[in-house]
Motif scaffolding. Structure first.
Motif, PDB file in Angstrom:
ATOM      1  N   THR A  44     -47.223 -11.700 -15.140  1.00 32.16           N
ATOM      2  CA  THR A  44     -46.824 -11.599 -16.622  1.00 32.16           C
ATOM      3  C   THR A  44     -45.210 -10.905 -16.425  1.00 32.16           C
ATOM      4  N   LEU A  45     -44.300 -11.746 -17.206  1.00 36.70           N
ATOM      5  CA  LEU A  45     -42.897 -11.018 -17.090  1.00 36.70           C
ATOM      6  C   LEU A  45     -42.478 -10.978 -18.724  1.00 36.70           C
ATOM      7  N   ASP A  46     -42.113  -9.595 -18.851  1.00 35.96           N
ATOM      8  CA  ASP A  46     -41.767  -9.607 -20.212  1.00 35.96           C
ATOM      9  C   ASP A  46     -40.104  -9.776 -20.582  1.00 35.96           C
ATOM     10  N   LEU A  47     -39.955 -10.764 -21.272  1.00 34.59           N
ATOM     11  CA  LEU A  47     -38.654 -11.446 -21.641  1.00 34.59           C
ATOM     12  C   LEU A  47     -37.452 -10.479 -22.280  1.00 34.59           C
ATOM     13  N   ASN A  48     -38.230  -9.271 -22.442  1.00 37.69           N
ATOM     14  CA  ASN A  48     -37.367  -8.078 -23.300  1.00 37.69           C
ATOM     15  C   ASN A  48     -36.825  -7.266 -22.187  1.00 37.69           C
ATOM     16  N   LEU A  49     -37.327  -7.380 -20.885  1.00 40.89           N
ATOM     17  CA  LEU A  49     -36.739  -6.372 -20.005  1.00 40.89           C
ATOM     18  C   LEU A  49     -35.572  -6.976 -19.257  1.00 40.89           C
ATOM     19  N   PRO A  50     -34.525  -6.186 -19.114  1.00 41.40           N
ATOM     20  CA  PRO A  50     -33.144  -6.611 -18.740  1.00 41.40           C
ATOM     21  C   PRO A  50     -33.128  -7.552 -17.671  1.00 41.40           C
ATOM     22  N   GLN A  51     -34.040  -7.258 -16.509  1.00 45.84           N
ATOM     23  CA  GLN A  51     -34.221  -8.096 -15.425  1.00 45.84           C
ATOM     24  C   GLN A  51     -34.405  -9.599 -15.631  1.00 45.84           C
ATOM     25  N   TYR A  52     -35.096  -9.754 -16.826  1.00 45.81           N
ATOM     26  CA  TYR A  52     -35.750 -11.023 -16.919  1.00 45.81           C
ATOM     27  C   TYR A  52     -34.677 -11.888 -18.047  1.00 45.81           C
ATOM     28  N   ASN A  53     -33.723 -11.204 -18.477  1.00 42.36           N
ATOM     29  CA  ASN A  53     -32.590 -11.915 -19.534  1.00 42.36           C
ATOM     30  C   ASN A  53     -32.495 -13.285 -19.277  1.00 42.36           C
ATOM     31  N   PRO A  54     -31.934 -13.533 -17.779  1.00 45.46           N
ATOM     32  CA  PRO A  54     -31.407 -14.808 -17.766  1.00 45.46           C
ATOM     33  C   PRO A  54     -32.590 -16.023 -18.071  1.00 45.46           C
ATOM     34  N   LEU A  55     -34.063 -15.404 -18.214  1.00 41.51           N
ATOM     35  CA  LEU A  55     -34.949 -16.528 -18.590  1.00 41.51           C
ATOM     36  C   LEU A  55     -35.030 -16.636 -20.061  1.00 41.51           C
ATOM     37  N   ASN A  56     -34.081 -15.993 -20.965  1.00 35.64           N
ATOM     38  CA  ASN A  56     -34.090 -16.036 -22.236  1.00 35.64           C
ATOM     39  C   ASN A  56     -33.021 -17.309 -22.937  1.00 35.64           C
ATOM     40  N   PRO A  58     -32.104 -21.423 -22.123  1.00 36.91           N
ATOM     41  CA  PRO A  58     -32.192 -22.877 -21.288  1.00 36.91           C
ATOM     42  C   PRO A  58     -31.224 -22.914 -20.098  1.00 36.91           C
ATOM     43  N   GLY A  59     -31.613 -23.593 -19.129  1.00 35.30           N
ATOM     44  CA  GLY A  59     -30.954 -24.112 -18.189  1.00 35.30           C
ATOM     45  C   GLY A  59     -30.679 -22.708 -17.019  1.00 35.30           C
ATOM     46  N   ASN A  60     -31.506 -21.648 -17.139  1.00 29.33           N
ATOM     47  CA  ASN A  60     -31.257 -20.698 -16.208  1.00 29.33           C
ATOM     48  C   ASN A  60     -32.495 -20.653 -15.440  1.00 29.33           C
ATOM     49  N   ALA A  61     -32.352 -20.065 -13.971  1.00 29.52           N
ATOM     50  CA  ALA A  61     -33.698 -19.821 -13.164  1.00 29.52           C
ATOM     51  C   ALA A  61     -33.687 -18.371 -12.810  1.00 29.52           C
ATOM     52  N   PHE A  62     -34.673 -18.064 -12.228  1.00 32.95           N
ATOM     53  CA  PHE A  62     -35.016 -16.535 -11.882  1.00 32.95           C
ATOM     54  C   PHE A  62     -35.864 -16.479 -10.731  1.00 32.95           C
ATOM     55  N   VAL A  63     -35.502 -15.745  -9.514  1.00 35.06           N
ATOM     56  CA  VAL A  63     -36.494 -15.729  -8.600  1.00 35.06           C
ATOM     57  C   VAL A  63     -36.986 -14.291  -8.366  1.00 35.06           C
ATOM     58  N   THR A  64     -38.116 -14.471  -8.499  1.00 35.24           N
ATOM     59  CA  THR A  64     -38.848 -13.125  -8.290  1.00 35.24           C
ATOM     60  C   THR A  64     -39.812 -13.025  -6.997  1.00 35.24           C
ATOM     61  N   GLN A  65     -39.834 -11.874  -6.322  1.00 36.04           N
ATOM     62  CA  GLN A  65     -40.526 -11.690  -4.943  1.00 36.04           C
ATOM     63  C   GLN A  65     -41.887 -10.954  -5.444  1.00 36.04           C
ATOM     64  N   LEU A  66     -42.265 -10.486  -6.639  1.00 33.17           N
ATOM     65  CA  LEU A  66     -43.284  -9.771  -7.150  1.00 33.17           C
ATOM     66  C   LEU A  66     -44.730 -10.392  -6.599  1.00 33.17           C
ATOM     67  N   GLN A  67     -44.917 -11.759  -6.444  1.00 28.20           N
ATOM     68  CA  GLN A  67     -46.061 -12.337  -6.011  1.00 28.20           C
ATOM     69  C   GLN A  67     -45.656 -13.771  -5.537  1.00 28.20           C
ATOM     70  N   GLY A  68     -46.453 -14.567  -4.939  1.00 30.51           N
ATOM     71  CA  GLY A  68     -46.276 -15.688  -4.384  1.00 30.51           C
ATOM     72  C   GLY A  68     -46.300 -15.416  -2.562  1.00 30.51           C
ATOM     73  N   VAL A  69     -46.191 -16.581  -1.834  1.00 32.07           N
ATOM     74  CA  VAL A  69     -45.961 -16.444  -0.352  1.00 32.07           C
ATOM     75  C   VAL A  69     -44.600 -15.700  -0.191  1.00 32.07           C
ATOM     76  N   ARG A  70     -43.504 -16.229  -0.513  1.00 35.99           N
ATOM     77  CA  ARG A  70     -42.063 -15.755  -0.331  1.00 35.99           C
ATOM     78  C   ARG A  70     -41.409 -15.551  -1.702  1.00 35.99           C
ATOM     79  N   GLY A  71     -42.160 -15.596  -2.980  1.00 31.16           N
ATOM     80  CA  GLY A  71     -41.477 -15.424  -4.034  1.00 31.16           C
ATOM     81  C   GLY A  71     -41.930 -16.675  -5.183  1.00 31.16           C
ATOM     82  N   ILE A  72     -41.438 -16.472  -6.364  1.00 29.79           N
ATOM     83  CA  ILE A  72     -41.530 -17.518  -7.323  1.00 29.79           C
ATOM     84  C   ILE A  72     -40.283 -18.075  -7.861  1.00 29.79           C
TER      85      ILE A  72
END
Length: 148
Positions: A44-56, A58-72
């Motif tokens: 779960t990502l909280d879009l109010n947190l500054p690190q996830y600001n790009p996801l607020n 349209p047209g932006n992508a964000f890569v997280t290594q918090l979970q997944g094989v290499r990230g999501i």
């Protein structure tokens, strides 16, 4: 009048049957990629947190290594539709070079040069049998939940 009720009931049963058939919980062949381990994803990502600001936006992508094989990689289509894909190269076994890089809407695998569209997950350049591994993503308020 009785015929009308029977027809409505038959139509209702047919519609429910079609919807049920299309909503299988088994992702079968999509998840049957021998190159990627089957991990349990629940993020779960909280879009109010500054690190996830790009996801607020349209047209932006964000890569997280918090979970997944290499990230999501998460992509905002229009603030109500998002995509989420595994960032490990789907057509090579997991190795030191199997973490894709993202530029714009293209993810590139450094192992073989294959390129994938992060909106659809489909291969756009190179050769390979498998698309990017998709995760389910939903938005509720300011929370994005990604799981499989």
């Amino acid at each position: 009048m009785k015929k009308m009720k029977v027809l409505r009931l038959a139509l209702y049963i047919m519609v429910v049957g079609l919807i049920s058939a299309g909503c299988s919980g088994d992702d079968g062949p999509i998840r049957a990629n021998p190159n990627l381990p089957n991990l349990n994803i629940n993020l779960t990502l909280d879009l109010n947190l500054p690190q996830y600001n790009p996801l607020n936006f349209p047209g932006n992508a964000f890569v997280t290594q918090l979970q997944g094989v290499r990230g999501i990689v998460i992509y905002n289509i229009d603030n109500s539709q998002y995509t989420a894909f595994e960032i490990a190269c789907p057509n090579t076994p997991v190795s030191d070079c199997s973490s894709m890089t993202v530029e714009g809407i293209t993810a590139t695998c450094p192992c073989n040069g294959n390129q994938y569209n992060i909106i659809t997950g489909q291969i756009t350049a190179g050769e390979g049998q498998y698309p990017m591994l998709a995760y389910r993503i939903t938005r509720s308020g300011d929370q994005l939940t990604i799981n499989n």
